[in-house]
Design a protein around this motif. Structure first.
Motif, PDB file in Angstrom:
ATOM      1  N   GLU A   4      -5.790   5.732  -3.104  1.00 46.38           N
ATOM      2  CA  GLU A   4      -4.543   6.482  -2.932  1.00 46.38           C
ATOM      3  C   GLU A   4      -4.414   7.609  -3.958  1.00 46.38           C
ATOM      4  O   GLU A   4      -3.888   8.681  -3.654  1.00 46.38           O
ATOM      5  CB  GLU A   4      -3.354   5.532  -3.033  1.00 46.38           C
ATOM      6  N   VAL A  55      -7.319   0.024  -3.584  1.00 45.91           N
ATOM      7  CA  VAL A  55      -6.273   0.785  -2.892  1.00 45.91           C
ATOM      8  C   VAL A  55      -5.673   1.833  -3.826  1.00 45.91           C
ATOM      9  O   VAL A  55      -5.438   2.979  -3.434  1.00 45.91           O
ATOM     10  CB  VAL A  55      -5.175  -0.159  -2.363  1.00 45.91           C
ATOM     11  N   ALA A  61      -1.513   5.131   3.682  1.00 48.06           N
ATOM     12  CA  ALA A  61      -1.460   3.777   3.119  1.00 48.06           C
ATOM     13  C   ALA A  61      -0.829   2.794   4.100  1.00 48.06           C
ATOM     14  O   ALA A  61      -1.289   1.652   4.240  1.00 48.06           O
ATOM     15  CB  ALA A  61      -0.676   3.794   1.811  1.00 48.06           C
ATOM     16  N   ALA A 102       0.818  -1.223   0.000  1.00 40.34           N
ATOM     17  CA  ALA A 102       0.000   0.000   0.000  1.00 40.34           C
ATOM     18  C   ALA A 102       0.850   1.271   0.000  1.00 40.34           C
ATOM     19  O   ALA A 102       0.569   2.199  -0.768  1.00 40.34           O
ATOM     20  CB  ALA A 102      -0.973  -0.021   1.182  1.00 40.34           C
ATOM     21  N   PRO A 149      -0.295  10.748   1.779  1.00 37.93           N
ATOM     22  CA  PRO A 149      -0.939   9.535   1.239  1.00 37.93           C
ATOM     23  C   PRO A 149      -0.150   8.260   1.522  1.00 37.93           C
ATOM     24  O   PRO A 149      -0.744   7.181   1.714  1.00 37.93           O
ATOM     25  CB  PRO A 149      -0.991   9.817  -0.272  1.00 37.93           C
ATOM     26  N   GLY A 184       0.913   4.240  -2.694  1.00 36.06           N
ATOM     27  CA  GLY A 184       0.811   5.637  -2.286  1.00 36.06           C
ATOM     28  C   GLY A 184       1.949   6.473  -2.842  1.00 36.06           C
ATOM     29  O   GLY A 184       1.756   7.632  -3.239  1.00 36.06           O
ATOM     30  N   TYR A 225      -8.403  -1.482   2.204  1.00 43.72           N
ATOM     31  CA  TYR A 225      -7.000  -1.870   2.373  1.00 43.72           C
ATOM     32  C   TYR A 225      -6.845  -3.348   2.705  1.00 43.72           C
ATOM     33  O   TYR A 225      -5.738  -3.874   2.657  1.00 43.72           O
ATOM     34  CB  TYR A 225      -6.346  -1.021   3.465  1.00 43.72           C
TER      35      TYR A 225
END
Length: 244
Positions: free
Chosen positions: A157, A153, A174, A65, A170, A69, A195
């Motif tokens: 993001e 995701v 994340a 994640a 961000p 981001g 997420y």
């Protein structure tokens, strides 16, 4: 117009430092996961599947994640500089096309990242864990399924990176989202949190398929969350005006 936007977004990646992060960051969960596997090899008897649980324990939870981001923040960075936002709002193209072009580019980056993670997984399995043969095809399918889980995701993001001018915010969100996602999965509510979807898709930290029998619900959740973030992004860009 959408094609031109995609070409422009791809050009941002040419010779970019983002490729340094692309190659280096996945190495860390590979090292950590392999080390964990070797430390517990006496109790881990399922070969490639057990190595997968150790790799994804770190990669899907902590690294994926924030990497998304990072990609999103990097692609929005230029628009947030100076008066470039005014150029976007006054350009003869629908602002949402720019968002969707960035979405396609980040999807491409996520796919390449997943393939790089798989290469590292194979290298660690052969040369350090000394596992025989090749990883089962099921693991490769979980890897691709992780991209599907990561679509929501990516959309989220990109929305955050568009709204928040801070480059780091961000990425931090994340990271926190990935940790919270694991909590949702452990409570059996992973399909209700964006997420968590990537962790479910990757079958993170599990040797058996944790969404077996729920694949249709998993796909539906990925689609609905993605559509929600698309709608919010389009609404924001429609209502947004030039900055003075």
């Amino acid at each position: 117009m959408l094609t031109r936007c995609m070409i422009a977004e791809n050009r941002k990646l040419h010779g970019s430092v983002i490729w340094l992060a692309f190659f280096i960051i996945p190495i860390f969960p590979a090292i950590m996961g392999t080390f964990n596997y070797l430390q517990n090899i006496a109790i881990l008897k399922n070969g490639w599947f057990d190595l997968w649980t150790q790799h994804t324990l770190f990669y899907a939870l902590i690294f994926f994640a924030p990497m998304v981001g990072l990609y999103a923040a990097y692609l929005w960075r230029l628009e947030h500089l100076g008066h470039n936002w005014n150029i976007i709002m006054s350009a003869p193209v629908r602002p949402f096309y720019l968002f969707f072009a960035k979405f396609i580019v980040v999807i491409k980056m996520a796919l390449l990242t997943q393939l790089w993670v798989f290469v590292l997984f194979c290298i660690c399995g052969h040369f350090f864990a000394h596992l025989p043969g090749f990883p089962p095809m099921q693991i490769f399918l979980w890897l691709l399924r992780g991209v599907l889980g990561g679509v929501a995701v990516i959309a989220l993001e990109l929305l955050l990176a568009m709204v928040i001018r801070s480059f780091a915010a961000p990425i931090l969100i994340a990271l926190l989202g990935g940790v919270a996602g694991m909590a949702f999965v452990s409570q059996g509510h992973g399909l209700m949190f964006p997420y968590s979807l990537m962790l479910l898709g990757m079958n993170s930290n599990k040797a058996e398929d944790i969404i077996s029998g729920q694949v249709s619900l998993f796909v539906l959740s990925c689609i609905l969350f993605s559509l929600l973030f698309f709608l919010l992004s389009n609404l924001y860009l429609t209502k947004q005006d030039t900055h003075t």
